[in-house]
Design an enzyme around this catalytic site. Sequence first.
Site, PDB file in Angstrom:
ATOM      1  N   GLY A   1     -10.109 -11.576   8.193  1.00 19.16           N
ATOM      2  CA  GLY A   1      -9.060 -11.167   8.852  1.00 19.16           C
ATOM      3  C   GLY A   1      -8.531  -9.563   9.255  1.00 19.16           C
ATOM      4  O   GLY A   1      -7.729 -10.139   9.838  1.00 19.16           O
ATOM      5  N   HIS A   2      -9.853  -8.760   8.975  1.00 15.23           N
ATOM      6  CA  HIS A   2      -9.020  -7.971  10.060  1.00 15.23           C
ATOM      7  C   HIS A   2      -9.159  -8.301  11.951  1.00 15.23           C
ATOM      8  O   HIS A   2      -7.759  -7.159  12.164  1.00 15.23           O
ATOM      9  CB  HIS A   2     -10.699  -6.649   9.822  1.00 15.23           C
ATOM     10  CG  HIS A   2     -10.795  -5.839   8.306  1.00 15.23           C
ATOM     11  ND1 HIS A   2     -11.669  -6.297   7.986  1.00 15.23           N
ATOM     12  CD2 HIS A   2     -10.283  -5.850   7.920  1.00 15.23           C
ATOM     13  CE1 HIS A   2     -12.021  -5.640   7.223  1.00 15.23           C
ATOM     14  NE2 HIS A   2     -11.203  -5.060   6.540  1.00 15.23           N
TER      15      HIS A   2
ATOM     16  N   VAL B   1      -5.688 -14.159   6.102  1.00 19.52           N
ATOM     17  CA  VAL B   1      -6.707 -15.012   6.904  1.00 19.52           C
ATOM     18  C   VAL B   1      -7.766 -15.643   5.266  1.00 19.52           C
ATOM     19  O   VAL B   1      -8.506 -14.345   4.760  1.00 19.52           O
ATOM     20  CB  VAL B   1      -7.507 -14.208   7.508  1.00 19.52           C
ATOM     21  CG1 VAL B   1      -8.453 -15.041   8.693  1.00 19.52           C
ATOM     22  CG2 VAL B   1      -6.580 -13.527   8.598  1.00 19.52           C
TER      23      VAL B   1
ATOM     24  N   GLY C   1      -2.588  -6.471   5.873  1.00 18.83           N
ATOM     25  CA  GLY C   1      -2.804  -7.720   5.672  1.00 18.83           C
ATOM     26  C   GLY C   1      -1.625  -7.874   4.575  1.00 18.83           C
ATOM     27  O   GLY C   1      -1.834  -6.607   2.692  1.00 18.83           O
TER      28      GLY C   1
HETATM   29  P1  AMP Z   1      -9.747  -3.025   4.044  1.00 22.11           P
HETATM   30  O1  AMP Z   1     -10.901  -2.872   4.980  1.00 22.11           O
HETATM   31  O2  AMP Z   1      -9.711  -4.020   2.895  1.00 22.11           O
HETATM   32  O3  AMP Z   1      -8.652  -1.472   3.401  1.00 22.11           O
HETATM   33  O4  AMP Z   1      -8.184  -3.862   4.469  1.00 22.11           O
HETATM   34  C1  AMP Z   1      -7.768  -3.684   6.027  1.00 22.11           C
HETATM   35  C2  AMP Z   1      -6.872  -3.869   5.959  1.00 22.11           C
HETATM   36  O5  AMP Z   1      -6.567  -5.268   6.634  1.00 22.11           O
HETATM   37  C3  AMP Z   1      -5.812  -4.097   5.527  1.00 22.11           C
HETATM   38  O6  AMP Z   1      -4.579  -3.664   5.692  1.00 22.11           O
HETATM   39  C4  AMP Z   1      -5.829  -5.776   4.546  1.00 22.11           C
HETATM   40  O7  AMP Z   1      -4.901  -5.599   4.019  1.00 22.11           O
HETATM   41  C5  AMP Z   1      -6.070  -6.761   5.712  1.00 22.11           C
HETATM   42  N1  AMP Z   1      -7.197  -7.491   5.078  1.00 22.11           N
HETATM   43  C6  AMP Z   1      -8.000  -7.554   5.059  1.00 22.11           C
HETATM   44  N2  AMP Z   1      -8.456  -8.700   3.840  1.00 22.11           N
HETATM   45  C7  AMP Z   1      -7.463  -9.470   5.201  1.00 22.11           C
HETATM   46  C8  AMP Z   1      -7.953 -10.852   4.878  1.00 22.11           C
HETATM   47  N3  AMP Z   1      -8.424 -12.125   4.428  1.00 22.11           N
HETATM   48  N4  AMP Z   1      -6.486 -11.528   5.948  1.00 22.11           N
HETATM   49  C9  AMP Z   1      -5.280 -11.125   6.123  1.00 22.11           C
HETATM   50  N5  AMP Z   1      -5.242  -9.702   6.654  1.00 22.11           N
HETATM   51  C10 AMP Z   1      -7.019  -8.884   5.335  1.00 22.11           C
END
Ligand code: AMP
Length: 269
Positions: free
Chosen positions: A46-47, A186, A157
């Site tokens: 996803g990231h 994702v 995301g």
């Molecule tokens: P985090 O590390 O969880 O703070 O996420 C960092 C960024 O990645 C945020 O904008 C989340 O929304 C995005 N993100 C996390 N998981 C996913 C995913 N499965 N699909 C798309 N974006 C994601």
Amino acid sequence: MSNQSKQENSLTMNIVTDIEAWQVIRNNLGNKTIGFVPTMGNLHEGHLQLCQRAKRENEVAIISIFINPTQFNEQQDFATYPRTIEQDAKLLSDHQIDYLFAPEVNQMYPDQYEIQVTETMISRELEGAHRPGHFNGMLTVVLKLLNLIKATRAYFGEKDYQQWLLVKKMVTALFISTDIIACETVRASDQLAFSSRNQRLNPTQRETAAYFPKILKQTETIEKIIATLQSHGFKVDYIAEKWGRRLGAVWLDDVRLIDNISTTPQLTD
Ligand code: AMP
């Protein structure tokens, strides 16, 4: 990891941990277009899709990794959040990301978190109602990061839909010139949205977790969806329809999962 440790680790990427060092680098980047992806690390597919888009659409791609203590409403969640900076740096370098910005907590909070950003409407519902203080911490750190990176575009995301709405609202309210871009969630092949917290699921829980997005997508009433989730062993924080989405948060033992889907027909896919 020290500043500028590119040569030491044979990475093709610059790692910057010191804010003043970053500000010098940022000045030297001048008017180049900059794509920025803020993360808390433990990078997954996803990231990486956000990173690839930042790279594709801009001259310079910058990813931050900062496990922000102020957005964790539970100390235990902060303590057990996976920390995998070496592995993350390697992945980002393999994806030709230009800079990894990974500041220290004391440098990010010289004010001891006495200055905070508060939104008083959206932040009180759903995630905000179940995680008191979470959105204050999130908005405060995102504002700090946007001010430091001064990006052309920042990528978020849709998985964290309420977060994206709040960040968009904040940049409009505070006249920040970075474009806030939403990227589709994702998912793994069984539909479960990639999340750093999935790592904490044991194999049985991981199998059960895949029912969450499937049940969320059912054309049923919210009450029926909640009942079906409960019958599969989920504890439900909320299922709600808002902002053209159906959003949900559930627990499998001590692991909390969130997800959302569109409820409006898509013209394109
Ligand atoms: P985090 O590390 O969880 O703070 O996420 C960092 C960024 O990645 C945020 O904008 C989340 O929304 C995005 N993100 C996390 N998981 C996913 C995913 N499965 N699909 C798309 N974006 C994601």
